[in-house]
Design a protein around this motif. Structure first.
Motif, PDB file in Angstrom:
ATOM      1  N   MET A  60      -3.527   7.529   2.302  1.00 42.67           N
ATOM      2  CA  MET A  60      -3.446   6.211   1.673  1.00 42.67           C
ATOM      3  C   MET A  60      -3.289   5.137   2.737  1.00 42.67           C
ATOM      4  O   MET A  60      -2.652   5.354   3.764  1.00 42.67           O
ATOM      5  CB  MET A  60      -2.235   6.175   0.726  1.00 42.67           C
ATOM      6  N   TYR A  61      -3.865   3.992   2.459  1.00 41.77           N
ATOM      7  CA  TYR A  61      -3.642   2.784   3.256  1.00 41.77           C
ATOM      8  C   TYR A  61      -2.954   1.756   2.371  1.00 41.77           C
ATOM      9  O   TYR A  61      -3.199   1.689   1.163  1.00 41.77           O
ATOM     10  CB  TYR A  61      -4.957   2.160   3.737  1.00 41.77           C
ATOM     11  N   ILE A  62      -2.118   0.926   2.980  1.00 38.98           N
ATOM     12  CA  ILE A  62      -1.547  -0.248   2.313  1.00 38.98           C
ATOM     13  C   ILE A  62      -1.910  -1.464   3.146  1.00 38.98           C
ATOM     14  O   ILE A  62      -1.670  -1.476   4.354  1.00 38.98           O
ATOM     15  CB  ILE A  62      -0.005  -0.174   2.195  1.00 38.98           C
ATOM     16  N   THR A  63      -2.483  -2.457   2.518  1.00 36.64           N
ATOM     17  CA  THR A  63      -2.685  -3.736   3.195  1.00 36.64           C
ATOM     18  C   THR A  63      -1.585  -4.685   2.724  1.00 36.64           C
ATOM     19  O   THR A  63      -1.174  -4.662   1.563  1.00 36.64           O
ATOM     20  CB  THR A  63      -4.069  -4.341   2.896  1.00 36.64           C
TER      21      THR A  63
ATOM     22  N   PHE B 187     -11.298   9.982   0.633  1.00 36.76           N
ATOM     23  CA  PHE B 187     -10.545   9.556   1.811  1.00 36.76           C
ATOM     24  C   PHE B 187     -10.771  10.637   2.856  1.00 36.76           C
ATOM     25  O   PHE B 187     -10.421  11.796   2.632  1.00 36.76           O
ATOM     26  CB  PHE B 187      -9.060   9.430   1.469  1.00 36.76           C
ATOM     27  N   GLY B 188     -11.375  10.269   3.958  1.00 37.06           N
ATOM     28  CA  GLY B 188     -11.646  11.235   5.014  1.00 37.06           C
ATOM     29  C   GLY B 188     -12.632  12.312   4.610  1.00 37.06           C
ATOM     30  O   GLY B 188     -12.602  13.415   5.148  1.00 37.06           O
ATOM     31  N   GLY B 189     -13.474  12.000   3.642  1.00 32.55           N
ATOM     32  CA  GLY B 189     -14.513  12.935   3.237  1.00 32.55           C
ATOM     33  C   GLY B 189     -14.106  13.942   2.184  1.00 32.55           C
ATOM     34  O   GLY B 189     -14.904  14.800   1.820  1.00 32.55           O
ATOM     35  N   THR B 190     -12.855  13.847   1.679  1.00 31.42           N
ATOM     36  CA  THR B 190     -12.440  14.760   0.620  1.00 31.42           C
ATOM     37  C   THR B 190     -11.926  13.962  -0.575  1.00 31.42           C
ATOM     38  O   THR B 190     -11.608  12.771  -0.449  1.00 31.42           O
ATOM     39  CB  THR B 190     -11.327  15.729   1.075  1.00 31.42           C
ATOM     40  N   THR B 191     -11.830  14.635  -1.707  1.00 30.86           N
ATOM     41  CA  THR B 191     -11.327  13.979  -2.909  1.00 30.86           C
ATOM     42  C   THR B 191      -9.926  14.482  -3.272  1.00 30.86           C
ATOM     43  O   THR B 191      -9.495  14.337  -4.406  1.00 30.86           O
ATOM     44  CB  THR B 191     -12.290  14.191  -4.097  1.00 30.86           C
TER      45      THR B 191
END
Length: 119
Positions: A95-98, A50-54
């Motif tokens: 985090m994203y929530i759909t 996420f955003g290039g990091t783990t």
């Protein structure tokens, strides 16, 4: 009927064993749905950046028949992001929530659909 599914980079060993059972009543209350219909699932150990990091991160989906909408989702987001941050250690900016509002004819149960059950 409501299903909150979380896929996360967090290892299974760091998921509290009672997380899903603690999360169901929180989900039910937030949506105003009966607990026996609510499902929470966590898929841990998903290779993810996420955003290039783990660093701890996740992607989630909340599916429900109704109880979702522009204003309602703001309230659901607050409750669910808080839950995931407190219990899984995933910060809200990782985090994203759909939100997925399904018609009754698109959700099956007991060999039929909720459309047939609800009439």
């Amino acid at each position: 009927m409501p299903h909150f599914r979380i896929e996360t980079y967090v290892p299974k060993s760091q998921i509290p064993p009672d997380f899903v059972t603690k999360a169901v009543p929180i989900l039910a209350k937030a949506l105003g749905k009966p607990e026996p219909y609510c499902v929470v699932s966590v898929i841990p150990d998903v290779p993810m950046s996420f955003g290039g990091t783990t660093e701890p991160c996740a992607i989630a989906n909340l599916m429900s028949i109704g109880a979702l909408g522009v204003e309602q989702n703001k309230k659901h987001a607050k409750v669910l992001f808080n839950l995931v941050e407190q219990e899984l250690g995933v910060k809200s900016d990782r985090m994203y929530i759909t939100f997925q509002d399904e018609p009754t004819g698109n959700v099956g149960f007991k060999g039929t659909t909720f459309h047939a059950i609800f009439g």
